[in-house]
Write a protein that holds these residues in place. Structure first.
Motif, PDB file in Angstrom:
ATOM      1  N   CYS A  90      -4.646 -11.268   2.773  1.00  7.40           N
ATOM      2  CA  CYS A  90      -3.631  -9.862   2.086  1.00  7.40           C
ATOM      3  C   CYS A  90      -4.356  -8.827   0.648  1.00  7.40           C
ATOM      4  O   CYS A  90      -4.217  -8.017   0.926  1.00  7.40           O
ATOM      5  N   ASP A  91      -4.196  -9.312   0.096  1.00  7.49           N
ATOM      6  CA  ASP A  91      -4.538  -9.255  -1.627  1.00  7.49           C
ATOM      7  C   ASP A  91      -5.354  -8.331  -1.871  1.00  7.49           C
ATOM      8  O   ASP A  91      -5.688  -7.648  -2.079  1.00  7.49           O
ATOM      9  N   ILE A  92      -6.744  -9.561  -1.046  1.00  6.64           N
ATOM     10  CA  ILE A  92      -8.323  -8.698  -1.046  1.00  6.64           C
ATOM     11  C   ILE A  92      -7.960  -6.872  -0.584  1.00  6.64           C
ATOM     12  O   ILE A  92      -8.265  -6.400  -1.230  1.00  6.64           O
ATOM     13  N   VAL A  93      -7.353  -7.075   0.588  1.00  7.40           N
ATOM     14  CA  VAL A  93      -7.765  -5.567   1.683  1.00  7.40           C
ATOM     15  C   VAL A  93      -6.526  -4.371   0.347  1.00  7.40           C
ATOM     16  O   VAL A  93      -7.388  -3.948   0.319  1.00  7.40           O
ATOM     17  N   VAL A  94      -5.923  -5.023   0.135  1.00  8.03           N
ATOM     18  CA  VAL A  94      -5.159  -4.409  -0.463  1.00  8.03           C
ATOM     19  C   VAL A  94      -5.588  -4.200  -1.825  1.00  8.03           C
ATOM     20  O   VAL A  94      -5.640  -2.239  -1.807  1.00  8.03           O
ATOM     21  N   LYS A 143     -14.816  -7.573 -13.785  1.00  7.21           N
ATOM     22  CA  LYS A 143     -13.822  -8.157 -13.166  1.00  7.21           C
ATOM     23  C   LYS A 143     -12.934  -8.417 -12.629  1.00  7.21           C
ATOM     24  O   LYS A 143     -12.407  -9.101 -12.521  1.00  7.21           O
ATOM     25  N   VAL A 144     -13.192  -8.383 -11.298  1.00  4.96           N
ATOM     26  CA  VAL A 144     -12.936  -7.964 -10.023  1.00  4.96           C
ATOM     27  C   VAL A 144     -12.250  -9.720  -9.757  1.00  4.96           C
ATOM     28  O   VAL A 144     -11.713 -10.168  -8.668  1.00  4.96           O
ATOM     29  N   ALA A 146      -8.622  -3.393  -2.701  1.00  3.09           N
ATOM     30  CA  ALA A 146      -9.996  -3.216  -1.702  1.00  3.09           C
ATOM     31  C   ALA A 146      -9.266  -1.275  -1.276  1.00  3.09           C
ATOM     32  O   ALA A 146     -10.242  -0.755  -2.151  1.00  3.09           O
ATOM     33  N   ILE A 147      -8.728  -1.079  -0.923  1.00  2.65           N
ATOM     34  CA  ILE A 147      -7.452  -0.353  -0.589  1.00  2.65           C
ATOM     35  C   ILE A 147      -7.274   0.460  -1.916  1.00  2.65           C
ATOM     36  O   ILE A 147      -8.116   1.417  -1.853  1.00  2.65           O
ATOM     37  N   ALA A 148      -7.249  -0.189  -2.939  1.00  3.47           N
ATOM     38  CA  ALA A 148      -6.962   0.386  -4.290  1.00  3.47           C
ATOM     39  C   ALA A 148      -7.990   1.191  -4.822  1.00  3.47           C
ATOM     40  O   ALA A 148      -7.414   2.250  -5.983  1.00  3.47           O
ATOM     41  N   LYS A 149      -8.907   0.268  -4.775  1.00  2.00           N
ATOM     42  CA  LYS A 149     -10.288   0.322  -5.161  1.00  2.00           C
ATOM     43  C   LYS A 149     -11.029   1.729  -4.372  1.00  2.00           C
ATOM     44  O   LYS A 149     -11.043   2.875  -5.504  1.00  2.00           O
ATOM     45  N   LEU A 150     -10.791   1.972  -3.786  1.00  2.00           N
ATOM     46  CA  LEU A 150     -11.854   2.828  -2.735  1.00  2.00           C
ATOM     47  C   LEU A 150     -10.449   4.433  -2.774  1.00  2.00           C
ATOM     48  O   LEU A 150     -11.550   5.550  -2.931  1.00  2.00           O
ATOM     49  N   MET A 151      -9.362   3.977  -2.802  1.00  2.00           N
ATOM     50  CA  MET A 151      -8.274   4.953  -3.539  1.00  2.00           C
ATOM     51  C   MET A 151      -8.201   5.362  -4.173  1.00  2.00           C
ATOM     52  O   MET A 151      -7.907   6.999  -4.705  1.00  2.00           O
ATOM     53  N   PHE A 152      -7.770   4.762  -5.557  1.00  2.00           N
ATOM     54  CA  PHE A 152      -7.094   5.414  -6.638  1.00  2.00           C
ATOM     55  C   PHE A 152      -8.855   5.041  -7.890  1.00  2.00           C
ATOM     56  O   PHE A 152      -7.716   5.185  -9.102  1.00  2.00           O
ATOM     57  N   HIS A 153      -9.782   4.377  -7.408  1.00  2.00           N
ATOM     58  CA  HIS A 153     -11.180   4.250  -8.581  1.00  2.00           C
ATOM     59  C   HIS A 153     -10.684   3.969  -9.663  1.00  2.00           C
ATOM     60  O   HIS A 153     -10.851   3.176 -10.627  1.00  2.00           O
ATOM     61  N   ILE A 154      -9.837   2.955  -9.651  1.00  2.00           N
ATOM     62  CA  ILE A 154      -8.957   1.827 -10.542  1.00  2.00           C
ATOM     63  C   ILE A 154     -10.661   0.702 -11.453  1.00  2.00           C
ATOM     64  O   ILE A 154     -11.347   0.061 -10.600  1.00  2.00           O
ATOM     65  N   PRO A 155     -10.727   1.149 -12.684  1.00  2.41           N
ATOM     66  CA  PRO A 155     -12.264   0.511 -13.121  1.00  2.41           C
ATOM     67  C   PRO A 155     -12.203  -1.129 -12.851  1.00  2.41           C
ATOM     68  O   PRO A 155     -11.332  -1.036 -14.511  1.00  2.41           O
ATOM     69  N   ALA A 208       0.727  -1.344  -0.084  1.00  2.60           N
ATOM     70  CA  ALA A 208      -0.188  -0.295  -0.148  1.00  2.60           C
ATOM     71  C   ALA A 208       1.081   1.185   0.338  1.00  2.60           C
ATOM     72  O   ALA A 208       0.949   1.766  -0.878  1.00  2.60           O
ATOM     73  N   VAL A 209       1.963   1.541   0.902  1.00  7.46           N
ATOM     74  CA  VAL A 209       2.794   2.034   1.312  1.00  7.46           C
ATOM     75  C   VAL A 209       4.052   2.548  -0.472  1.00  7.46           C
ATOM     76  O   VAL A 209       3.361   3.548  -0.715  1.00  7.46           O
ATOM     77  N   ILE A 210       4.160   1.553  -1.027  1.00  5.79           N
ATOM     78  CA  ILE A 210       4.787   1.838  -2.098  1.00  5.79           C
ATOM     79  C   ILE A 210       3.564   2.000  -3.314  1.00  5.79           C
ATOM     80  O   ILE A 210       4.578   2.807  -4.519  1.00  5.79           O
TER      81      ILE A 210
END
Length: 246
Positions: free
Chosen positions: A111-115, A130-131, A117-126, A30-32
């Motif tokens: 752990c992968d699913i958590v990251v 297909k998730v 989900a964080i990326a989806k919420l923060m960066f709005h990945i479309p 998440a930090v990287i």
């Protein structure tokens, strides 16, 4: 498999408190992603941003780095000084190895699913619906990473010597797979070298799935990872000796 679920429960509780697994598979990626995404934000467009790119490539790379953590997790009995109990207990080596496999694979997948989900919420990945396919790919990578980690930790007699060289192939695979920056070449030999990295196919599969509506690469890669991971896990069961805990 009488004692499998009891061992699985113990394994999940240990993995849920494992600092290295939680840190290097949730906090670190998440930090990287945020750091590299910010530093390269002007190098990408608006529909496909730097944050999108590093989310796609960094989660699989950090998952591959988990091989070392899984190898150490395989040695729980030595670390917690419970080796003699496991040697005397009426449990089979299949129960012991598979309980480790599933507990580690479950926690890595979470752990992968958590990251993600964080990326989806923060960066709005479309993800474009297909998730599920992407999660399937991450789970399949978890299978092969866990299998390799268990084999190194349980079946290899000289893991202490091997661990010093693990970071080199992982870093090379990450570089060739574009984990640090996009990489490609029109030279056929260099393209062949790039294609040797499993992360190349993971990243291609995700990009093709999300942005080209093509799940072919992703599905094939997932199947290969599942098969290879299962074979390596069976080898870990076959070559594992309880005396390795002492």
């Amino acid at each position: 498999m009488e004692h499998f679920f009891s061992l699985l429960n113990i394994g999940i509780r240990r993995r849920s408190k494992d600092f290295f697994i939680l840190f290097y598979n949730i906090v670190f990626p998440a930090v990287i992603i945020m750091l590299l995404g910010y530093l390269t934000s002007k190098s990408y467009g608006t529909s496909f941003t730097s944050y999108h790119y590093y989310t796609i490539v960094m989660i699989p790379f950090c998952e591959l780095m988990g091989v070392t953590s899984i190898a150490y997790a395989a040695q729980d009995e030595r670390i917690h000084h419970t080796a003699y109990r496991y040697m005397a207990a009426p449990i089979t080596r299949t129960e012991l190895v598979l309980s480790k496999f599933f507990s580690c694979a479950i926690m890595l997948s979470i752990c992968d699913i958590v990251v993600l989900a964080i990326a989806k919420l923060m960066f709005h990945i479309p993800f474009n619906g297909k998730v599920t396919f992407i999660i399937l790919l991450f789970i399949s990578e978890t299978v092969i990473v866990t299998g390799i980690g268990l084999f190194l930790g349980l079946a290899c007699k000289n893991f202490a010597a091997i661990q010093n060289f693990l970071n080199l192939p992982i870093t090379i695979f990450g570089f060739l797979g574009g984990a640090f920056f996009p990489i490609g070449s029109t030279n056929s030999f260099i393209s062949f070298i790039i294609d040797l990295s499993p992360l190349t196919w993971v990243n291609r599969g995700i990009v093709a799935c999300i942005y080209e509506n093509n799940t072919h690469i992703l599905i094939i890669t997932s199947i290969v990872f599942m098969l290879v991971g299962s074979i390596i896990t069976m080898l870990a069961v076959k070559f594992f000796k309880r005396e390795a805990f002492i």
